[in-house]
Scaffold this motif. Structure first.
Motif, PDB file in Angstrom:
ATOM      1  N   LEU A   1      91.038 -10.670  76.773  1.00  0.00           N
ATOM      2  CA  LEU A   1      91.979  -9.666  76.308  1.00  0.00           C
ATOM      3  C   LEU A   1      91.266  -8.338  76.095  1.00  0.00           C
ATOM      4  O   LEU A   1      91.769  -7.268  76.456  1.00  0.00           O
ATOM      5  CB  LEU A   1      92.593 -10.137  74.991  1.00  0.00           C
ATOM      6  N   GLY A   2      90.080  -8.420  75.541  1.00  0.00           N
ATOM      7  CA  GLY A   2      89.293  -7.214  75.303  1.00  0.00           C
ATOM      8  C   GLY A   2      88.952  -6.508  76.607  1.00  0.00           C
ATOM      9  O   GLY A   2      89.022  -5.284  76.706  1.00  0.00           O
TER      10      GLY A   2
ATOM     11  N   TYR B   1      89.925  -1.994  80.169  1.00  0.00           N
ATOM     12  CA  TYR B   1      90.320  -1.505  81.486  1.00  0.00           C
ATOM     13  C   TYR B   1      91.514  -0.568  81.361  1.00  0.00           C
ATOM     14  O   TYR B   1      91.564   0.528  81.922  1.00  0.00           O
ATOM     15  CB  TYR B   1      90.655  -2.701  82.379  1.00  0.00           C
ATOM     16  N   LYS B   2      92.474  -1.031  80.563  1.00  0.00           N
ATOM     17  CA  LYS B   2      93.677  -0.230  80.336  1.00  0.00           C
ATOM     18  C   LYS B   2      93.314   1.104  79.681  1.00  0.00           C
ATOM     19  O   LYS B   2      93.851   2.161  80.035  1.00  0.00           O
ATOM     20  CB  LYS B   2      94.616  -1.024  79.417  1.00  0.00           C
ATOM     21  N   SER B   3      92.395   1.051  78.751  1.00  0.00           N
ATOM     22  CA  SER B   3      92.005   2.255  78.022  1.00  0.00           C
ATOM     23  C   SER B   3      91.350   3.271  78.955  1.00  0.00           C
ATOM     24  O   SER B   3      91.651   4.457  78.916  1.00  0.00           O
ATOM     25  CB  SER B   3      91.058   1.870  76.887  1.00  0.00           C
ATOM     26  N   VAL B   4      90.454   2.792  79.809  1.00  0.00           N
ATOM     27  CA  VAL B   4      89.767   3.700  80.719  1.00  0.00           C
ATOM     28  C   VAL B   4      90.751   4.228  81.760  1.00  0.00           C
ATOM     29  O   VAL B   4      90.765   5.412  82.087  1.00  0.00           O
ATOM     30  CB  VAL B   4      88.585   2.994  81.419  1.00  0.00           C
ATOM     31  N   ASN B   5      91.606   3.340  82.247  1.00  0.00           N
ATOM     32  CA  ASN B   5      92.504   3.701  83.340  1.00  0.00           C
ATOM     33  C   ASN B   5      93.701   4.522  82.903  1.00  0.00           C
ATOM     34  O   ASN B   5      94.001   5.555  83.484  1.00  0.00           O
ATOM     35  CB  ASN B   5      93.008   2.409  83.982  1.00  0.00           C
TER      36      ASN B   5
ATOM     37  N   TYR C   1      93.586   5.625  75.994  1.00  0.00           N
ATOM     38  CA  TYR C   1      93.362   4.855  74.779  1.00  0.00           C
ATOM     39  C   TYR C   1      94.665   4.616  74.039  1.00  0.00           C
ATOM     40  O   TYR C   1      94.938   3.524  73.557  1.00  0.00           O
ATOM     41  CB  TYR C   1      92.369   5.592  73.876  1.00  0.00           C
ATOM     42  N   PHE C   2      95.468   5.663  73.966  1.00  0.00           N
ATOM     43  CA  PHE C   2      96.757   5.536  73.281  1.00  0.00           C
ATOM     44  C   PHE C   2      97.555   4.382  73.879  1.00  0.00           C
ATOM     45  O   PHE C   2      98.088   3.540  73.162  1.00  0.00           O
ATOM     46  CB  PHE C   2      97.521   6.854  73.432  1.00  0.00           C
ATOM     47  N   GLU C   3      97.604   4.326  75.200  1.00  0.00           N
ATOM     48  CA  GLU C   3      98.359   3.283  75.886  1.00  0.00           C
ATOM     49  C   GLU C   3      97.789   1.896  75.587  1.00  0.00           C
ATOM     50  O   GLU C   3      98.518   0.940  75.388  1.00  0.00           O
ATOM     51  CB  GLU C   3      98.363   3.507  77.401  1.00  0.00           C
ATOM     52  N   ALA C   4      96.434   1.833  75.569  1.00  0.00           N
ATOM     53  CA  ALA C   4      95.805   0.526  75.360  1.00  0.00           C
ATOM     54  C   ALA C   4      96.084  -0.021  73.966  1.00  0.00           C
ATOM     55  O   ALA C   4      95.997  -1.226  73.739  1.00  0.00           O
ATOM     56  CB  ALA C   4      94.296   0.625  75.586  1.00  0.00           C
ATOM     57  N   ARG C   5      96.396   0.867  73.021  1.00  0.00           N
ATOM     58  CA  ARG C   5      96.641   0.397  71.661  1.00  0.00           C
ATOM     59  C   ARG C   5      98.128   0.218  71.359  1.00  0.00           C
ATOM     60  O   ARG C   5      98.501  -0.049  70.223  1.00  0.00           O
ATOM     61  CB  ARG C   5      96.031   1.396  70.662  1.00  0.00           C
TER      62      ARG C   5
ATOM     63  N   LEU D   1     101.815  -1.430  71.157  1.00  0.00           N
ATOM     64  CA  LEU D   1     102.314  -2.791  70.995  1.00  0.00           C
ATOM     65  C   LEU D   1     102.801  -3.367  72.312  1.00  0.00           C
ATOM     66  O   LEU D   1     102.673  -4.557  72.566  1.00  0.00           O
ATOM     67  CB  LEU D   1     103.453  -2.804  69.994  1.00  0.00           C
ATOM     68  N   ASP D   2     103.385  -2.510  73.172  1.00  0.00           N
ATOM     69  CA  ASP D   2     103.926  -3.085  74.402  1.00  0.00           C
ATOM     70  C   ASP D   2     102.826  -3.482  75.376  1.00  0.00           C
ATOM     71  O   ASP D   2     103.042  -4.278  76.272  1.00  0.00           O
ATOM     72  CB  ASP D   2     104.990  -2.195  75.056  1.00  0.00           C
ATOM     73  N   PHE D   3     101.595  -2.958  75.164  1.00  0.00           N
ATOM     74  CA  PHE D   3     100.501  -3.555  75.935  1.00  0.00           C
ATOM     75  C   PHE D   3     100.265  -4.977  75.429  1.00  0.00           C
ATOM     76  O   PHE D   3     100.104  -5.912  76.184  1.00  0.00           O
ATOM     77  CB  PHE D   3      99.208  -2.751  75.799  1.00  0.00           C
ATOM     78  N   LEU D   4     100.288  -5.107  74.124  1.00  0.00           N
ATOM     79  CA  LEU D   4      99.996  -6.416  73.550  1.00  0.00           C
ATOM     80  C   LEU D   4     101.086  -7.426  73.859  1.00  0.00           C
ATOM     81  O   LEU D   4     100.830  -8.621  73.924  1.00  0.00           O
ATOM     82  CB  LEU D   4      99.821  -6.289  72.036  1.00  0.00           C
ATOM     83  N   THR D   5     102.307  -6.978  74.041  1.00  0.00           N
ATOM     84  CA  THR D   5     103.369  -7.938  74.282  1.00  0.00           C
ATOM     85  C   THR D   5     103.712  -8.053  75.766  1.00  0.00           C
ATOM     86  O   THR D   5     104.723  -8.613  76.134  1.00  0.00           O
ATOM     87  CB  THR D   5     104.631  -7.571  73.481  1.00  0.00           C
TER      88      THR D   5
END
Ligand code: HEM
Ligand SMILES: [Fe+2]
Lengths: 803, 183
Positions: A699-700, A705-709, A712-716, A718-722
């Motif tokens: 997950l990390g 990957y999401k954060s770099v791509n 950071y805002f997107e990677a944090r 909730l809808d990334f997590l869900t």
């Protein structure tokens, strides 16, 4: 200190002590200078913030009040600031920065935003020539530092001021929502004043994140968080010091292994061991103080189990946010309450074990125990229980808003992640730990008088003193102080505890256990301890700054933190590969002893400590340690991965290992639950490894990957997590968690229960075995001496144990 | 093919790689500590004896069955007269060196590391199976199945080896060495 002739002299050459003292002094001098620099150069909180007309937007007191709203409502256990805190909610620095820059861009003619400050998906994304101009203007405005140090006035641009006013309603909606959909309690914060101040606090952190330091081309937070809307990207410093620290690590490992390859024979190896025979542990008489530790370990195991259950519920929020198997858990136990319990309990149960092990070992070292130690032990246990349950109840009352403001600061929660407990409990805990140190002192007093201050009894005592001393530093973090400064002091505790003083106390205790068992010579153990203190402290002390790359501290914190914390990995590697295996050697079967080595599972837990020190602290720690990685990673599942593997893997396993060591003397050999010990060993280790490898690590990686791509805002979010795949990954950990609890934590509770049971039985029967306090744990079968000092000192020493 | 399939396959491969690295590291530590214990002594595998740094030879003196180790001893008279004795041994019966077939706790530490490696591989199987259940198109199966087969084979092999390896913990009963050879 005055050398009396009755004192046993230092067992090694003086150079060892000098080196260690110099390392410590240098380390803390640098840290002291950095403390000063933090006060001078930390991100400033303006006296007032005005708009271009000079009208007040908010002032410094609002920021401070907002910070207290944030902390006292347990929001640092929900989301984060400057990347530090919990990970279910957003990072509020990045969150405010994103929304406010969106609003600014929209206002200048860029893409429109909704009332939350998020861009409205444009069905027709035809190029807008005005958008580029709007973006550039926003960058210029956010980066230009309009803070006037003389007057303490910060001037917001019109759109910054506008964004602030527009975001108050947004945060109001979020925190006063009439449902538990976000994992917070219903109507968590409703007071308009509080909500405004909270927004002011977020606004200040976001300002510090984008505004350039005077004379520099990067912001107060070294350009964190990554945010193209305000042109935040990694600084040159972050890149350069990442590279340098990588080289430092590789070079350090190379040097150390080179050195030890060449001078393999530090004197610890290759020498034949004295052959000893182990006493049957149940024949060893326990002192009243030692007996009291049975209860400590039982409490420890109970807290451990509670922490596991709380952790399972915390995890459940991530896998299934809106309901707990159909039940609205957040109404009673919102996420942030469970998170603070989880984190606090982890510290409490590990500390309980350390405290108990100290009380248990001291009489064995001193070979005596003064009257009243047992009573003091029970007193301390009750005091600890009061702190623990006071903290748990206090945080419940604080987060549910039953108590507020000063009352919550003193009796509810302060809310700093890891130092969440209210000030009253914090002071009480420091006092409790001081009582503990006093207990050790009264046992060891006469032994200390006869020893050189560099020898093991002193090191044991001093290492114990460091634990309350560095916990007390946490009192410097006050909720009303500037956030950059509170973070600085908070990490003295969080970091220096786990990465320096606890490692040191651990080594001293473990080495002492082996010396007491007669399997390691005192001189050799002393060498390992001093080597360990030196190696850990070279990197570990200044390495504290690896938590403060982006917290508003100046760039030198990042540079030094990166460099020195990379060096920290060297002793972890070294100790795992070399010294730990050396300590274990003591326990091997070469000796022709006719009693089996009694501590099979305690030693296996130490083997596990070595493994997790390497994997959890060394590998997973270094994975998030380079500034350039941390820049994108901070506050994501990779941190949780490291934190679990290091905290449970090293200190959790150690706490259990210490408990088993002591329990072995409490439970009669015939009743010793060998099977349960084995089950708990495999259960905790496999469960933890599964947790890390099934969920936290993958997950990390995805989140990074999401954060770099994408950002950071997107990677944090909730809808990334869900998202569908991440949800599957969250569920994958379930078997591991079950193994951990059922086969790990529950057997530990059972074994500690047996400890209490048999201690009670033995007390009732009036002891057993010999009646001398702290009798030997072994007898020498062959060989002459266990303390291979130069012969000229032999005449002055105490009678050697066992001869 | 969905990203999940590729990610799942890549991560499973990573886990398998991790298991291999762990196996290697574990063996490496084991050997190193073995070497430390006898540092200063050179072993002649062909003739099965050791030479100490003073040139004295140590020959097999006994084989300890229960503890699965061979004890080698130097001549007592030579050692007792040796100038380096103080740094070498307290024994007046001549310096002894042991060569253990699989000494505890390294034997059991080895099992621990092996246990973790097995877990990694089993996790890879589990994760691949879950992904496979969720993505059942032909292309997905073509990617996932071979890795799953490899993981299963590794799991079987490692687990079998784990079960067969003794923990090596010395038994409670006293050991009685069998004398072999002469001194
Ligand atoms: C046994 C030793 C260690 C323990 C118990 C431990 C524990 C922790 C914990 C609980 C956190 C989370 C802190 C937070 O969320 O704010 C953390 C963060 C961190 N640790 Fe460690 N750690 C250990 C050793 C190390 C080592 C050796 C390194 C690096 C070489 C390291 C690097 C880091 C970094 C960079 C962070 C910050 C990550 C972030 O905030 O996103 N740790 N550690
Ligand atoms: Fe740290």
């Amino acid at each position: 200190m005055e050398e009396k002739s009755a004192r046993r002299s230092f067992l090694l050459s003086k150079g060892w002590l000098q080196a260690v003292i110099i390392v410590m002094l240098l380390g803390f001098t640098v840290l002291g200078i950095l403390a000063l620099r933090t006060y001078q150069e930390g991100a400033p909180v303006p006296v007032k913030i005005v708009d271009p007309n000079g009208d007040l937007v908010f002032d410094g007191d609002d920021v401070s009040a907002g910070q207290q709203v944030f902390l006292h409502n347990g929001l640092m256990e929900y989301g984060s600031i400057f990347g530090h805190g919990a990970y279910l909610g957003p990072d509020y620095t990045a969150d405010y920065l994103r929304r406010s820059s969106n609003i600014s861009i929209a206002e200048k003619g860029g893409p429109p935003v909704d009332k939350d400050g998020m861009e409205i998906e444009d069905p027709d994304p035809s190029p807008m020539p005005s958008a580029d101009v709007a973006r550039q203007e926003t960058i210029n405005e956010f980066r230009r530092n309009q803070f006037d140090e003389e007057s303490g006035t910060l001037t917001f641009t019109r759109s910054q001021a506008e964004a602030f006013e527009r975001l108050i309603p947004y945060y109001t909606r979020f925190f006063s929502a009439d449902n538990t959909e976000n994992g917070l309690r219903k109507e968590a914060i409703t007071d308009p004043e509080d909500l405004r101040n909270l927004t002011a606090f977020f606004a200040w952190t976001a300002w510090a994140a984008a505004a350039e330091r005077p004379g520099k081309d990067y912001s107060y937070t070294n350009n964190w968080p990554p945010e193209p809307r305000v042109d935040n990207k990694p600084t040159a410093n972050a890149l350069v010091w990442s590279a340098i620290s990588l080289v430092a690590l590789l070079g350090g490992i190379g040097l150390l292994f080179g050195a030890f390859g060449r001078y393999r024979d530090l004197g610890w190896h290759g020498r034949e061991q004295t052959v000893v025979s182990f006493r049957d542990p149940s024949k060893v008489t326990l002192t009243p103080g030692q007996k009291s530790t049975a209860w400590f370990f039982f409490v420890m195991a109970a807290l451990f189990l509670i922490q596991c259950f709380v952790g399972a519920a915390v995890q459940h929020y991530r896998a299934e946010l809106t309901s707990f198997f159909g039940f609205d858990l957040a109404a009673i136990l919102p996420y942030n309450l469970l998170r603070t319990w989880h984190v606090q309990l982890s510290i409490f149960w590990v500390a309980t074990s350390f405290v108990a092990a100290g009380i248990f070992l001291a009489p064995m070292i001193a070979r005596r125990e003064p009257k009243g130690q047992g009573k003091l032990g029970y007193f301390l246990l009750v005091a600890l229980a009061i702190v623990v349950f006071g903290t748990l109840i206090g945080s419940y009352l604080g987060i549910h808003g039953v108590i507020a403001d000063a009352a919550t600061n003193w009796f509810g929660l302060q809310g700093f992640e890891y130092l969440d407990l209210a000030r009253f409990w914090q002071v009480l805990l420091v006092v409790g730990l001081l009582v503990w140190v006093y207990m050790l002192f009264r046992v060891m007093r006469s032994r200390l008088r006869r020893e050189h201050p560099g020898n093991m009894p002193w090191l044991f005592f001093l290492a114990a003193c460091a634990i309350p001393a560095f916990y007390a530093v946490g009192l410097l973090a006050r909720t009303s102080e500037d956030f950059t400064i509170t973070e600085f002091w908070r990490f003295w505790v969080v970091h220096l505890w786990v990465e320096d003083f606890l490692e040191i106390f651990t080594t001293v205790m473990v080495a002492y256990m082996f010396v007491l068992l007669g399997v390691v010579r005192e001189r050799v153990a002393l060498m390992v301890i001093l080597l360990d203190i030196g190696l850990y402290s070279v990197g570990g002390v200044v390495g504290t700054m690896h938590h403060l790359y982006f917290s508003g501290t100046p760039a030198e914190h990042m540079a030094l933190g990166a460099f020195f914390s990379a060096i920290e990995v060297v002793p972890l590697t070294f100790l795992t590969v070399e010294a730990w295996s050396f300590l274990q050697l003591g326990a091997n079967q070469e000796a022709k002893s006719d009693a089996a080595f009694p501590h099979r599972w305690a030693v296996m837990f130490l083997v596990a400590v070595g493994f997790w020190n390497f994997l959890g602290a060394g590998v997973f720690g270094f994975l998030v340690n380079l500034p350039i990685v941390s820049y994108f990673e901070i506050g994501t599942a990779l941190t949780a991965n490291h934190a679990h593997a290091a905290m449970m893997g090293v200190y959790g396993m150690l706490a259990i290992g210490l408990a088993l060591f002591c329990l072995r003397y409490m439970i009669p050999s015939k009743k010793w639950p060998e099977k349960w010990a084995k089950v708990s060993f495999w259960g905790t280790n496999l469960g933890l490894a599964w947790m890390c490898f099934a969920t936290l690590l993958p997950l990390g990686i995805m989140q990074l990957y999401k954060s770099v791509n994408d950002g950071y805002f997107e990677a944090r979010q909730l809808d990334f997590l869900t998202d569908k795949t991440t949800e599957m990954i969250e569920w994958l950990r379930l078997p591991g968690d079950l193994i951990f609890i059922v086969f790990g934590a529950i057997p530990v509770l059972w074994m500690t229960f047996l400890g209490v049971k048999y201690t009670l039985i033995r007390s009732r029967e009036g002891g057993g075995g010999d009646d001398e306090a702290g009798a030997d744990l072994f007898t020498v079968v062959s060989g002459t001496s266990l303390e291979d000092e130069p012969p000229e000192f032999q005449s002055r020493t105490d009678p050697t144990p066992g001869t | 093919m969905s990203a999940e399939v590729l990610l799942g396959a890549a991560y499973a491969a990573l886990l398998l790689g991790g298991a291999v690295v762990l196996e290697w590291l574990s063996r490496h530590t084991h050997n190193r500590s073995q070497a430390y214990r006898t540092s200063g002594f050179d072993y002649d595998a062909q003739h099965d004896f050791w030479v100490c740094h003073q040139g004295e030879q140590l020959w097999p003196a006994e084989f300890d069955r229960e503890r699965r180790l061979v004890r080698y001893r130097a001549r007592a008279a030579v050692c007792n007269a040796c100038p380096a004795k103080r740094d070498c041994t307290d024994s007046t019966g001549g310096r002894e060196v042991t060569r253990a077939v699989d000494p505890w706790p390294h034997s059991e530490a080895g099992r621990f590391h092996r246990g973790i490696a097995v877990m990694l591989v089993v996790l890879a199987c589990f994760e691949l199976s879950v992904v496979l259940v969720r993505n059942r198109e032909a292309a997905d199966i073509a990617v996932l199945a071979p890795i799953l087969a490899l993981a299963a084979a590794m799991a079987w092999w490692l687990a079998r080896d784990l079960v067969r390896t003794p923990s090596g913990f010395p038994d409670v009963k006293p050991a009685h060495g069998n004398r072999i050879g002469s001194e």
